[in-house]
Write an enzyme that holds these catalytic residues in place. Structure first.
Site, PDB file in Angstrom:
ATOM      1  N   SER A  72       5.078 -12.608  -1.056  1.00  0.00           N
ATOM      2  CA  SER A  72       5.140 -13.861  -0.301  1.00  0.00           C
ATOM      3  C   SER A  72       6.586 -14.321  -0.129  1.00  0.00           C
ATOM      4  CB  SER A  72       4.358 -14.968  -1.005  1.00  0.00           C
ATOM      5  OG  SER A  72       3.030 -14.559  -1.254  1.00  0.00           O
TER       6      SER A  72
HETATM    7  N1  SAH Z   1       1.384 -12.855  -5.398  1.00  0.00           N
HETATM    8  C1  SAH Z   1       1.939 -11.686  -4.728  1.00  0.00           C
HETATM    9  C2  SAH Z   1       1.678 -11.683  -3.238  1.00  0.00           C
HETATM   10  C3  SAH Z   1       0.359 -11.179  -2.987  1.00  0.00           C
HETATM   11  S1  SAH Z   1      -0.195 -10.749  -1.384  1.00  0.00           S
HETATM   12  C4  SAH Z   1       3.403 -11.520  -5.003  1.00  0.00           C
HETATM   13  O1  SAH Z   1       4.002 -12.400  -5.652  1.00  0.00           O
HETATM   14  O2  SAH Z   1       3.959 -10.489  -4.615  1.00  0.00           O
HETATM   15  C5  SAH Z   1      -1.930 -10.807  -1.788  1.00  0.00           C
HETATM   16  C6  SAH Z   1      -2.422  -9.735  -2.722  1.00  0.00           C
HETATM   17  O3  SAH Z   1      -3.813  -9.986  -2.955  1.00  0.00           O
HETATM   18  C7  SAH Z   1      -2.330  -8.324  -2.186  1.00  0.00           C
HETATM   19  O4  SAH Z   1      -1.621  -7.524  -3.075  1.00  0.00           O
HETATM   20  C8  SAH Z   1      -3.799  -7.878  -2.079  1.00  0.00           C
HETATM   21  O5  SAH Z   1      -3.987  -6.509  -2.340  1.00  0.00           O
HETATM   22  C9  SAH Z   1      -4.462  -8.744  -3.131  1.00  0.00           C
HETATM   23  N2  SAH Z   1      -5.910  -8.952  -2.999  1.00  0.00           N
HETATM   24  C10 SAH Z   1      -6.666  -9.082  -1.881  1.00  0.00           C
HETATM   25  N3  SAH Z   1      -7.957  -9.291  -2.200  1.00  0.00           N
HETATM   26  C11 SAH Z   1      -8.033  -9.282  -3.552  1.00  0.00           C
HETATM   27  C12 SAH Z   1      -9.097  -9.445  -4.493  1.00  0.00           C
HETATM   28  N4  SAH Z   1     -10.353  -9.654  -4.100  1.00  0.00           N
HETATM   29  N5  SAH Z   1      -8.800  -9.376  -5.816  1.00  0.00           N
HETATM   30  C13 SAH Z   1      -7.534  -9.164  -6.240  1.00  0.00           C
HETATM   31  N6  SAH Z   1      -6.482  -9.010  -5.397  1.00  0.00           N
HETATM   32  C14 SAH Z   1      -6.730  -9.069  -4.078  1.00  0.00           C
END
Ligand code: SAH
Length: 225
Positions: A72
Site C-alpha cells: 500500500s
Molecule cells: N498490508 C500489505 C498490503 C496488502 S495488499 C502491505 O503492507 O504490504 C492486500 C493483500 O491481501 C494481498 O497480499 C492479497 O494477497 C491479500 N489477500 C486477499 N484476500 C485475502 C484473504 N482472504 N486472506 C488473506 N489475505 C488476502
C-alpha cells in the site's frame, strides 16, 4: 568499486527521500501520533519492496510485489494506522500481509509486549513477508497462510483488527473476533471502497463510521469476493 559507489548513492537517496516523505505525511496531517511517527521512522520500507523498486521505496505510491498485489501507498498506511488507534502492548490481527510492511509498522507501535498476527492467502507472499520481516529484525509478528476473511479464531479476541484488502461488506467473523472496546478498520465496497471504522461498544453493539474513499485490491475467500 562502481557497485560500491552505486550502493552508497542509493543509501543517500533512501535517507533523503524517507526524510522528505515523513515530513510530508506529518505536514499533511496523515501522521499525527508520536508512537506512530516513531514506527514510520523505525521501519525500513526499502526492505519490503522488490529490489528493482528500491529507489521508489519512499515515493508516496503503491508498488507491485508480484501476484497482482501491491504494498500500500505510505499515505494509506499512515491513515489506516492512525484510524486504528493502536496502543503499546496490544494484540492486533491483520488481514492481507502482502509485503509485511503494515504489520511491521504495527509491531513497532505495540512494542515487545504486544503481538501482531497477520494472515495472507498467497503462499509466495507469506514467504516474501517472512523474509522481509526477518531482514528488518522484527520478531513480534506471526505470519499465517490462511483465508483472513474468516479471521483467526485461535488467538481471538483482538484489541485491534485491520484489513488491507477490500471486503464486499464488513466480514462478520472479524466483528465477532473483536474485544469489547476494540477497533476494526476495513475498506468496504466493490469499485471504490469506503474506509470503515467499527468500534465494538458491547457484545451486540457496534459503532460504524465512514472515513472516506480509497482503492484496494479485493479480499478473496469465504467472506470476500
Ligand atoms: N498490508 C500489505 C498490503 C496488502 S495488499 C502491505 O503492507 O504490504 C492486500 C493483500 O491481501 C494481498 O497480499 C492479497 O494477497 C491479500 N489477500 C486477499 N484476500 C485475502 C484473504 N482472504 N486472506 C488473506 N489475505 C488476502
Amino acid at each position: 568499486m562502481a557497485k560500491k559507489r552505486e550502493n552508497a548513492e542509493l543509501a543517500r537517496l533512501t535517507k533523503e527521500s524517507k526524510k522528505r516523505l515523513l515530513a510530508d505525511l506529518k505536514h499533511g496531517g496523515w501522521l499525527k501520533t508520536p508512537r506512530v511517527i516513531k514506527a514510520f521512522e523505525a521501519v525500513p520500507r526499502e526492505l519490503f519492496v522488490r529490489a528493482e523498486n528500491a529507489k521508489e521505496a519512499y515515493w508516496d505510491v503503491p508498488l507491485p510485489i508480484g501476484f497482482g498485489q501491491t504494498i500500500s501507498q505510505p499515505l494509506t498506511v499512515a491513515f489506516m494506522t492512525e484510524l486504528l488507534k493502536p496502543q503499546a502492548g496490544q494484540k492486533i490481527l491483520e488481514i492481507g500481509t502482502g509485503s509485511g510492511y503494515q504489520a511491521a509498522i504495527l509491531s513497532k507501535v505495540v512494542g515487545p509486549k504486544g503481538k501482531v498476527i497477520t494472515l495472507e492467502i498467497v503462499p509466495q507472499l507469506v514467504e516474501f513477508a517472512i523474509a522481509n520481516l526477518q531482514k528488518a529484525g522484527i520478531k513480534n509478528v506471526e505470519v499465517h497462510h490462511s483465508d483472513g476473511s474468516q479471521g483467526w479464531p485461535d488467538d481471538a479476541p483482538y484489541d485491534r483488527i485491520i484489513a488491507t484488502a477490500a471486503a464486499p461488506e464488513i466480514p462478520r467473523p472479524l466483528k465477532e473476533q473483536l474485544k469489547v472496546g476494540g477497533v476494526l478498520v476495513v475498506p468496504v465496497g466493490t469499485y471504490l471502497q469506503k474506509m470503515m471504522r467499527v468500534t465494538r461498544r458491547g457484545p451486540d453493539q457496534f459503532e460504524i463510521e465512514d472515513h472516506g474513499e480509497f482503492r484496494f485490491v479485493p479480499l478473496r475467500g469465504r467472506h470476500g469476493f
